[in-house]
Design a protein around this motif. Structure first.
Motif, short mmCIF file in Angstrom:
data_model
loop_
_atom_site.label_atom_id
_atom_site.label_comp_id
_atom_site.label_asym_id
_atom_site.label_seq_id
_atom_site.Cartn_x
_atom_site.Cartn_y
_atom_site.Cartn_z
N THR A 79 0.81 -1.14 0.10
CA THR A 79 0.01 0.05 0.21
C THR A 79 0.76 1.36 -0.21
O THR A 79 2.04 1.23 0.39
CB THR A 79 -0.85 0.09 1.13
OG1 THR A 79 -1.80 1.18 1.07
CG2 THR A 79 -0.22 0.02 2.40
N GLN A 245 -7.80 3.22 -0.09
CA GLN A 245 -8.41 2.08 -0.23
C GLN A 245 -8.07 1.17 0.60
O GLN A 245 -9.02 0.40 1.05
CB GLN A 245 -8.43 1.94 -1.67
CG GLN A 245 -9.23 2.87 -2.79
CD GLN A 245 -8.07 3.84 -3.12
OE1 GLN A 245 -7.08 4.43 -2.56
NE2 GLN A 245 -8.46 4.33 -4.36
N ALA A 246 -6.92 0.83 0.87
CA ALA A 246 -6.52 -0.44 1.57
C ALA A 246 -6.91 -0.08 3.11
O ALA A 246 -7.55 -0.97 3.74
CB ALA A 246 -5.09 -0.35 1.70
N PHE A 249 -10.49 -0.97 3.47
CA PHE A 249 -10.75 -2.66 3.40
C PHE A 249 -10.01 -2.99 4.85
O PHE A 249 -10.65 -3.95 5.15
CB PHE A 249 -10.05 -3.20 2.33
CG PHE A 249 -10.45 -4.70 2.07
CD1 PHE A 249 -11.70 -4.85 1.26
CD2 PHE A 249 -9.47 -5.61 2.24
CE1 PHE A 249 -12.02 -6.18 1.19
CE2 PHE A 249 -9.71 -7.04 1.95
CZ PHE A 249 -11.03 -7.45 1.61
N GLY A 250 -8.98 -2.43 5.02
CA GLY A 250 -8.57 -3.06 6.46
C GLY A 250 -9.62 -2.72 7.73
O GLY A 250 -9.62 -3.24 8.64
N GLN A 251 -10.28 -1.57 7.49
CA GLN A 251 -11.55 -1.22 8.44
C GLN A 251 -12.63 -2.27 8.18
O GLN A 251 -13.75 -1.94 9.05
CB GLN A 251 -11.92 0.13 8.42
CG GLN A 251 -10.72 1.24 8.88
CD GLN A 251 -10.74 1.50 10.46
OE1 GLN A 251 -11.38 0.49 11.07
NE2 GLN A 251 -10.57 2.47 10.82
N TRP A 290 -11.57 -0.93 -4.55
CA TRP A 290 -11.06 -2.21 -4.92
C TRP A 290 -11.75 -2.85 -5.88
O TRP A 290 -12.81 -2.63 -6.26
CB TRP A 290 -10.92 -2.95 -3.59
CG TRP A 290 -11.99 -3.33 -2.84
CD1 TRP A 290 -12.96 -4.13 -3.08
CD2 TRP A 290 -12.61 -2.85 -1.51
NE1 TRP A 290 -13.78 -4.52 -2.38
CE2 TRP A 290 -13.95 -3.50 -1.46
CE3 TRP A 290 -12.11 -1.72 -0.77
CZ2 TRP A 290 -14.58 -3.08 -0.21
CZ3 TRP A 290 -12.90 -1.59 0.24
CH2 TRP A 290 -14.24 -2.08 0.78
N THR A 436 -4.57 0.09 10.02
CA THR A 436 -5.34 -0.52 9.09
C THR A 436 -5.14 -0.54 7.61
O THR A 436 -5.62 -1.14 6.87
CB THR A 436 -6.95 0.04 9.22
OG1 THR A 436 -6.74 1.59 9.12
CG2 THR A 436 -7.34 -0.33 10.56
N THR A 437 -4.26 0.48 7.31
CA THR A 437 -3.63 0.64 5.99
C THR A 437 -3.10 -0.39 5.47
O THR A 437 -3.10 -1.00 4.50
CB THR A 437 -2.79 2.09 5.73
OG1 THR A 437 -3.76 3.09 6.21
CG2 THR A 437 -2.28 2.24 4.27
N GLY A 440 -5.10 -3.72 5.38
CA GLY A 440 -6.04 -3.69 4.11
C GLY A 440 -4.96 -4.54 3.13
O GLY A 440 -5.42 -5.43 2.44
N TYR A 443 -4.85 -7.99 3.93
CA TYR A 443 -5.76 -8.69 3.68
C TYR A 443 -6.06 -9.17 2.02
O TYR A 443 -6.43 -10.20 1.53
CB TYR A 443 -7.30 -8.03 4.01
CG TYR A 443 -7.30 -8.06 5.48
CD1 TYR A 443 -6.87 -9.06 6.40
CD2 TYR A 443 -8.28 -7.15 6.17
CE1 TYR A 443 -7.06 -9.22 7.49
CE2 TYR A 443 -8.22 -7.07 7.54
CZ TYR A 443 -7.87 -8.28 8.19
OH TYR A 443 -7.97 -8.47 9.56
N TRP A 462 -12.18 -7.95 12.99
CA TRP A 462 -12.08 -6.52 13.24
C TRP A 462 -12.56 -6.27 14.64
O TRP A 462 -14.00 -6.94 14.97
CB TRP A 462 -13.11 -5.67 12.40
CG TRP A 462 -12.93 -4.34 12.58
CD1 TRP A 462 -11.81 -3.64 11.68
CD2 TRP A 462 -13.50 -3.38 13.25
NE1 TRP A 462 -12.04 -2.18 12.09
CE2 TRP A 462 -13.14 -2.12 12.87
CE3 TRP A 462 -14.73 -3.48 14.07
CZ2 TRP A 462 -13.46 -0.76 13.72
CZ3 TRP A 462 -15.29 -2.26 14.68
CH2 TRP A 462 -14.65 -1.05 14.47
#
Length: 493
Positions: A79, A245-246, A249-251, A290, A436-437, A440, A443, A462
């Motif tokens: 990321t 965006q990462a 998704f991480g959140q 994504w 979370t960046t 994500g 993930y 989460w």
């Protein structure tokens, strides 16, 4: 043998490497800052080799801390700071110029000419973006027009362009793989977010040869394998997404209407808008969140150019703190900002104002103003900017935002998070893992290689670390907001 996911989080001021295990926990982390280059007012650059050098060093440090090697890494996720533009030689991998950072404003006048020529609506319809020096297209054009010989080399197919993700993949594969993902492509102002292709009309407008551009892949897929000596064995690079965006998704903002804000160098508020982009009427951006398999998810975004970096400014330029971690205690030493408002437009104002010529302003200073009042006003200025974007997002989406998930370095500042909750009159949720960046990106990579079996499985990991609820008097908040918007008007004028 236990397997892990290695996440590379290449940011605006530092590079990090984080090792995650199957439960989404951090097992190891390393971080190195690298120099910022301010060669002229409004110009912001990085040395591409310093980006790579710092990233390579933290990879080695993170994996050595827990005694693992390439055998233990199931996949790498990347990321990155978005929009930052690098152009390099297709054969040697040598950059032709420094990386032009997303904050850089050197192409502002050219952006004005594009608007005056009537291109704004066409660009917005294709890309979801507002014409601004923020995005990559005008930076590429500047390099081609201003670096001796660059345009001729580009037209001969001898130059490559990439955002930072593409540059890192090139470095990890010794200049053999030239790819990006849909999220980073969607921030260049050259990519059609509806057809998911580089747009010929935009390439012609900016006079950029198509041969320079990387191939575009989903955010979660195997994009190549490492050949660098950092790893003794090939490791798949299987997840790539721009930092915001990462983080979305991480959140686990996986349902339409879910919202997160990242408090990094800048601040970035994103809402999952589902399978179709929302056309903003309030100067927000439509972007790709994504792509996994054949399914594309879109997002509505508001960008703040100066978020946590205002704390860096307090440290490095004003010198009222010696380390960024001191700002909360300094701000808490006073009951309020004493009527001081700090609009941190140090590199212009982003959404929803989009004024690239705005500059920072501190108003309401009196004989009683101290560094503590200015520090508190700086933190509050971050939160006020997010308030303005949330209200624009609610108008565009028709939804009332009832909770805000937060992450990024400044989200650890309890004073800032409580103030954010107060002025939004909504709950602010800080997750157990605020990285979370990087999470994500991990993930995305793990899904591509089967490390995690499904998004539902990931979603179960989460959890909330702290929930901030509104506490302040609504009349006082209204008065504070009036003062803020008065300061913004002064800044814009």
């Amino acid at each position: 043998m236990e397997k892990f996911i290695l996440s590379l989080d290449q940011g605006t001021t530092s590079s990090r490497a984080i090792v995650f295990d199957h439960d989404g926990n951090i097992r190891s982390m390393a971080q190195h800052e690298f120099p910022q280059i301010f060669s002229k007012p409004g110009w912001v650059e990085h040395d591409p080799f310093q980006i790579w050098g710092s990233q390579a060093s933290v990879i080695a440090e993170a994996i050595s801390k827990i005694g693992i090697n390439g055998h233990n890494i199931a996949a790498i996720g990347i990321t990155n700071q978005r929009e930052t533009t690098i152009v390099w030689d297709a054969e040697t991998g040598e950059p032709v110029y420094n990386a032009i950072v997303w904050q850089d404003r050197r192409t502002s006048e050219y952006c004005d000419s594009l608007r005056e020529a009537g291109h704004a609506e066409m660009i917005r319809a294709k890309t979801g973006l507002i014409i601004d020096a923020y995005f990559s297209a005008t930076k590429i054009k500047w390099i081609l027009d201003n670096v001796p010989g660059a345009r001729e080399r580009a037209e001969a197919g001898k130059l490559k362009f990439g955002t930072v993700d593409t540059w890192l993949i090139s470095c990890l594969t010794r200049n053999t793989v030239h790819v990006t993902d849909v999220t980073n492509a969607s921030r260049t102002m050259l990519f059609n977010i509806h057809t998911l292709e580089w747009d010929k009309e935009l390439l012609e407008l900016f006079d950029i040869p198509a041969s320079m551009l990387p191939s575009v892949k989903p955010s979660s897929c195997v994009m190549g394998y490492t050949t660098t000596t950092i790893f003794a064995h090939e490791v798949p690079i299987a997840g790539v997404a721009g930092d915001q965006q990462a983080a979305l998704f991480g959140q686990m903002c996986i349902k339409p209407g879910a919202v997160k804000n990242t408090y990094g160098t800048g601040c970035f508020l994103l809402m999952n808008s589902g399978s179709k982009p929302i056309v903003s009427k309030n100067r927000l951006l439509s972007t790709i969140a994504w792509k996994i398999g054949d399914e594309v998810t879109y997002a509505l975004e508001g960008s703040v150019f100066v978020g946590g970096s205002v704390v860096q400014w307090l440290r490095d330029s004003l010198r009222c703190i010696s380390s960024s971690s001191e700002v909360e205690a300094l701000a808490e030493s006073v009951a309020d900002s004493g009527g001081v408002y700090f609009v941190p437009a140090l590199t212009g104002l982003g959404a929803p104002y989009w004024n690239q010529y705005a500059r920072g302003i501190i108003s309401g200073i009196s004989r009683g103003t101290t560094s503590a009042h200015i520090a508190r006003a700086a933190l509050e200025g971050i939160a006020y900017q997010i308030y303005d974007i949330v209200k624009a997002m609610e108008l565009d989406s028709g939804l009332n935002i009832v909770e805000l998930k937060v992450d990024g370095g400044a989200s650890r500042n309890n004073l800032l998070m409580q103030f954010q909750s107060d002025i939004l009159d909504t709950e602010v949720l800080r997750p157990h893992i605020t990285e979370t960046t990087a999470l994500g990106a991990a993930y995305f990579a793990g899904l591509a290689v089967g490390y995690w079996e499904s998004i539902d499985h990931i979603n179960s990991q989460w959890r909330v670390e702290r929930r901030f609820r509104p506490e302040s008097d609504s009349e006082q908040i209204a008065a504070n907001l009036d003062g803020w918007h008065d300061a913004v008007r002064r800044c814009l004028s």
